[in-house]
Design an enzyme around this catalytic site. Sequence first.
Site, PDB file in Angstrom:
ATOM      1  N   ALA A  66       0.864  -1.177   0.000  1.00  0.00           N
ATOM      2  CA  ALA A  66       0.000   0.000   0.000  1.00  0.00           C
ATOM      3  C   ALA A  66       0.901   1.227   0.000  1.00  0.00           C
ATOM      4  O   ALA A  66       2.073   1.154   0.391  1.00  0.00           O
ATOM      5  CB  ALA A  66      -0.884  -0.017   1.236  1.00  0.00           C
ATOM      6  N   GLY A 110       0.703  -5.003   1.003  1.00  0.00           N
ATOM      7  CA  GLY A 110      -0.498  -5.061   0.176  1.00  0.00           C
ATOM      8  C   GLY A 110      -0.249  -5.722  -1.176  1.00  0.00           C
ATOM      9  O   GLY A 110      -1.173  -6.259  -1.787  1.00  0.00           O
ATOM     10  N   GLU A 113      -0.581  -9.291  -0.468  1.00  0.00           N
ATOM     11  CA  GLU A 113      -2.009  -9.541  -0.198  1.00  0.00           C
ATOM     12  C   GLU A 113      -2.823  -9.516  -1.492  1.00  0.00           C
ATOM     13  O   GLU A 113      -3.739 -10.321  -1.677  1.00  0.00           O
ATOM     14  CB  GLU A 113      -2.535  -8.497   0.797  1.00  0.00           C
ATOM     15  CG  GLU A 113      -1.927  -8.685   2.180  1.00  0.00           C
ATOM     16  CD  GLU A 113      -2.193  -7.506   3.110  1.00  0.00           C
ATOM     17  OE1 GLU A 113      -1.800  -6.373   2.766  1.00  0.00           O
ATOM     18  OE2 GLU A 113      -2.806  -7.719   4.168  1.00  0.00           O
ATOM     19  N   GLU A 133       4.822  -5.063   7.221  1.00  0.00           N
ATOM     20  CA  GLU A 133       4.113  -3.965   7.901  1.00  0.00           C
ATOM     21  C   GLU A 133       4.607  -3.740   9.323  1.00  0.00           C
ATOM     22  O   GLU A 133       4.552  -2.629   9.839  1.00  0.00           O
ATOM     23  CB  GLU A 133       2.597  -4.249   7.922  1.00  0.00           C
ATOM     24  CG  GLU A 133       1.904  -4.127   6.575  1.00  0.00           C
ATOM     25  CD  GLU A 133       1.909  -5.402   5.750  1.00  0.00           C
ATOM     26  OE1 GLU A 133       2.673  -6.345   6.080  1.00  0.00           O
ATOM     27  OE2 GLU A 133       1.138  -5.468   4.778  1.00  0.00           O
TER      28      GLU A 133
END
Length: 259
Positions: A66, A110, A113, A133
């Site tokens: 992200a 992300g 993911e 993260e």
Amino acid sequence: MTYELITVRTEADKVGIITLNRPKQLNALNEQLMTELGTALHAFDADPAIGCMIITGSEKAFAAGADIGSMASYSFANVYKDDFITRNWEKIRSVRKPVIAAVSGFALGGGCELAMMCDFIIAADNARFGQPEIKLGIIPGAGGTQRLPRAVGKAKAMDLALTGRMMDALEAERSGLVSRVVPLDKLMDETLGAALMISEFSQMAVMAVKESVNRAFEGTLNDGIMFERRLFHALFATSDQKEGMDAFVNKRKAVFTHQ
Ligand code: CAA
């Protein structure tokens, strides 16, 4: 529809290919990119000619996570009220035709993911996966703590999410995160080969496989087996089942009409 942060093309009018295209930020996944990705996937999903989709990135990065720059100043109130991350990502999970992630380079946070939201992952030998993260003072927020242990087991998922280390393509294949590892220059050929093969099959049978395998990760074994059996029964109502079995019996190639 014009896109700025992805490019979109088709192969043989049967496979929809989406390339994440924010190279300077290593395809960091911001709101706009995820909106474009969701829109493009749904457009392909709704196109009767398309049987399978591919999401890919660049040689250096599938996606490095992200977008940290945009997140840095967010408060709890922002992220909670906006249902940050998942709201925008749910669209990807609701696509009914198969989506393959063709991963080269970094698939982190992300990015990992997103790859795990796809139906399976084909990795180039330079791929590196991780959930870093923890180094940012947060945890994975787009399914990483749930999908990673289902893919690689608790020990490796804990190791990756608690240390933030990356695993290479061979470790990812060994542990069940990716289905195949190929040399970088063969990544798209291999993935397209799989996608074209899938797009030749009955779309109903293909969607039923996707629904049924996904059931294995939700609910009990008994429920999953019953769900599979009902879909199995239902496919006997399709013309494609008649065609597929008749073609086998008469030693010819099946031509599916998706009816
Ligand atoms: N968000 C925003 N920008 C990013 C980014 C990210 N996730 N990852 C990389 N970039 C940017 C860098 O800031 C840099 O930009 P500038 O050139 O403007 O400085 C550019 O991409 C190139 O990155 P590096 O110079 O760092 O390249 P590198 O080859 O030295 O390192 C890397 C590559 C190891 C992937 C490193 O960039 C990195 O660690 N990135 C962050 C990975 C990360 O923490 N991801 C998780 C994000 S949080 C998340 O995803 C939450 C969630 O669950 C949804």
